[in-house]
Design an enzyme around this catalytic site. Structure first.
Site, mmCIF file in Angstrom:
data_model
loop_
_atom_site.group_PDB
_atom_site.id
_atom_site.type_symbol
_atom_site.label_atom_id
_atom_site.label_comp_id
_atom_site.label_asym_id
_atom_site.label_seq_id
_atom_site.Cartn_x
_atom_site.Cartn_y
_atom_site.Cartn_z
ATOM 1 N N GLY A 75 -38.171 27.169 40.695
ATOM 2 C CA GLY A 75 -39.220 27.308 39.691
ATOM 3 C C GLY A 75 -39.553 25.972 39.053
ATOM 4 N N GLY A 88 -16.244 16.359 33.820
ATOM 5 C CA GLY A 88 -17.231 17.037 32.985
ATOM 6 C C GLY A 88 -18.443 17.443 33.809
ATOM 7 N N GLY A 148 -25.367 32.357 39.452
ATOM 8 C CA GLY A 148 -25.268 30.951 39.058
ATOM 9 C C GLY A 148 -23.982 30.282 39.491
ATOM 10 N N HIS A 171 4.857 48.658 21.416
ATOM 11 C CA HIS A 171 6.097 48.058 21.918
ATOM 12 C C HIS A 171 6.449 48.688 23.264
ATOM 13 C CE1 HIS A 171 10.071 46.319 21.946
ATOM 14 N NE2 HIS A 171 10.558 47.511 22.269
#
Ligand code: FAD
Ligand code: NAD
Length: 468
Positions: free
Chosen positions: A114, A274, A43, A447
């Site tokens: 699709g 946006g 994506g 630490h």
């Protein structure tokens, strides 16, 4: 058209929401297909979003650090082509990795667009131009994602007027860049090009940077840090339009409160105001599925549209547009299909801005807590008092806890600092478990690590830190 093939689940869209849902469904024993039209999986996030931007952020940071932060370590020259090659390698390695995971889990990867043609049927227009294929599905999961919101009057060519997609692929460092929108994309991509030598001006309509959901104190701190790095900001400023000449662009701006106007020169303009849900060609109208006034597909708590076996996840519906949010929804939607229940805790979804230093947060902002009227405590600790940050010469930023005054339960955690994006995971887990600041303040942290600043901010919320 070929014979319709029957699946238990057909996922439309192969981004973080869709590919995770598809793998999860196959793992649950459901016969699953994932339809993706891009030609590669992953994506927006893997192809043109999270991954390529982080490659550029990482390499531009290393370049900038050697050049400006760590004096006398050596000299570096920018090889932009090589930086872009490294980015492409990361992208192709990861997108192919998902193809491998599909094979391993038995997900059918269907390449093409699709379109839902009826309640149980999806027509796929294949990428190779052959005849359409029809898939039959008991359940459909829509995960078609989002696209950049265009700015009216400025035509995107992805070369000079760009969205993030063009901004991750520029072939030379622009001398002057104007970024419209001081949200996450504007600040991340503005940082990349500023570090590589551009004169970057960010124009933001609101009075603060960082986009919706950033703690106001953190937004101010981040702005100050980025300004020190050379970025310029014009807040409370409206972009009125632009004049695109053959070798220069003029962006015309005006004070948001009216009045004063000016124009800013640019070689490249990044439009980052946006993103909006993407449903083009999906065929929602064929089955009467509704979108709201912002284009988001309307769903109920179980991700169902008004057709109960058609569910929706990720950027194309409500909520934060984040890859990990889409992934959680992908899992939950499949669990609803398989088991009848599922869950996403929307109060514990982290946000990370991958500037340097990074900003990361989870839970409520101070302004949100204040608005509830409930009494609260703040505990904060600066990285300038953390031994590891000092050793690394990387001391900008702080950790801030917001807790319920009465119960000490953590309401929000906000970090600006090196590795804030990794550090916030501890805060997310703490919130998942309903922890108090004292739970964290009494937990041993190694630490010398940056995460000691996290512990000391928690101590500051219920008692006192040791090192400040
Ligand atoms: P998408 O990733 O948009 O995927 C949807 C897919 O569906 C696309 O591949 C598209 O081709 C396909 N598709 C659409 N319609 C059809 C159709 N009809 N048929 C077949 N396929 C179709 N988020 C983070 O959490 N962290 C980050 O660091 C981060 N960085 C980002 C940087 C940039 C520059 C951008 C633009 C975004 C970034 N995001 C980040 C946001 C993140 O990319 C999205 O939230 C995430 O990709 C949403 O996943 P999704 O599955 O909902 O949709
Ligand atoms: P955003 O919503 O984060 O920020 C947009 C900014 O533009 C806001 O500050 C807004 O006030 C401003 N704006 C809107 N219209 C304007 C105008 N006309 N003039 C000037 N300013 C204007 O959006 P984005 O930065 O485009 O990112 C889109 C989505 O992608 C977001 O949801 C973000 O969460 C996601 N994303 C996430 C990451 C990450 O997680 N690290 C990285 C990149 C993108």
């Amino acid at each position: 058209a070929s014979e319709a093939e029957e699946h238990d689940v057909v996922v439309i869209g192969g981004g973080p929401g869709g590919y995770v849902a598809a793998i999860k469904a196959a793992q649950e024993g459901l016969k699953t297909a994932c339809v993706e039209k891009r030609g590669s999986l992953g994506g927006t996030c893997l192809n043109v979003g999270c991954i390529p931007s982080k490659s550029l952020l990482n390499n531009s940071h290393i370049y900038h650090q050697i050049l400006h932060d760590v004096k006398n370590l050596g000299d570096v020259k920018l090889n932009l082509t090589q930086m872009m090659n490294a980015k492409e390698q990361s992208v192709s390695g990861l997108t192919k990795g998902i193809e491998y995971l599909f094979k391993k889990n038995g997900v059918d990867y269907v390449k093409g667009t699709g379109t839902i043609t009826s309640e149980h049927e999806i027509k796929v227009g294949p990428l190779d131009g052959g005849g359409p294929q029809t898939l039959r599905a008991k359940n459909i999961i829509i995960a078609t994602g989002s696209e950049a919101t265009p700015f009216p009057g400025l035509e995107i060519d992805e070369k000079r007027i760009v969205t993030s997609t063009g901004a991750i692929a520029l072939t030379q460092v622009p001398e002057k860049m104007v970024v419209i929108g001081g949200g996450i994309i504007g600040l991340e991509m503005g940082s990349v090009w500023s570090r590589l030598g551009s004169d970057v001006t960010v124009v933001e309509y609101l009075g603060a940077i960082g986009g919706p959901g950033m703690d106001a104190e953190m937004a101010k701190t981040m702005q100050r840090i980025l300004q020190k790095q050379g970025m310029k900001f014009k807040l409370n400023t409206k972009v009125m339009g632009g004049d695109v000449g053959s070798d220069n662009i003029k962006i015309n701006v005006e004070s948001a409160k009216g009045g004063k106007s000016e124009s800013i020169d640019a070689d490249v303009v990044l439009v980052a105001i946006g993103r909006r849900p993407y449903t083009t060609g999906l065929g929602l109208e064929n089955v009467g599925i509704e979108v709201d006034e912002r284009g988001r597909i309307v769903i109920d708590q179980e991700y169902r549209t008004k057709i109960p076996h058609i569910r929706v996840i990720g950027d194309v519906t409500f909520g934060a547009m984040l890859a990990h949010k889409a992934e959680e929804e992908g899992i939950a939607a499949v669990e609803y299909i398989k088991k009848g229940y599922g869950h996403v805790n929307y109060r514990a979804i982290p946000s990370v801005m991958y500037t340097h230093p990074e900003a990361a947060w989870v839970g409520q902002t101070e302004q949100e807590v204040k608005a509830t009227g409930e009494a609260y405590n703040i505990g904060s600790f600066p990285f300038s008092a953390n031994s590891r940050a000092k050793t690394n010469l990387d001391t900008e930023g702080m950790v801030k806890f917001i807790t319920d005054k009465e119960t000490d339960r953590i309401l929000g955690i906000h970090i600006i600092g090196p590795n804030a994006g990794e550090m916030i995971a501890e805060g997310v887990l703490a919130m998942e478990y309903g922890a108090s600041s004292e739970d964290i303040g009494r937990t041993s942290h190694a630490h010398p690590t940056l995460s000691e600043a996290f512990k000391e901010a928690a101590m500051a919320a219920f008692s006192k830190p040791i090192h400040a």
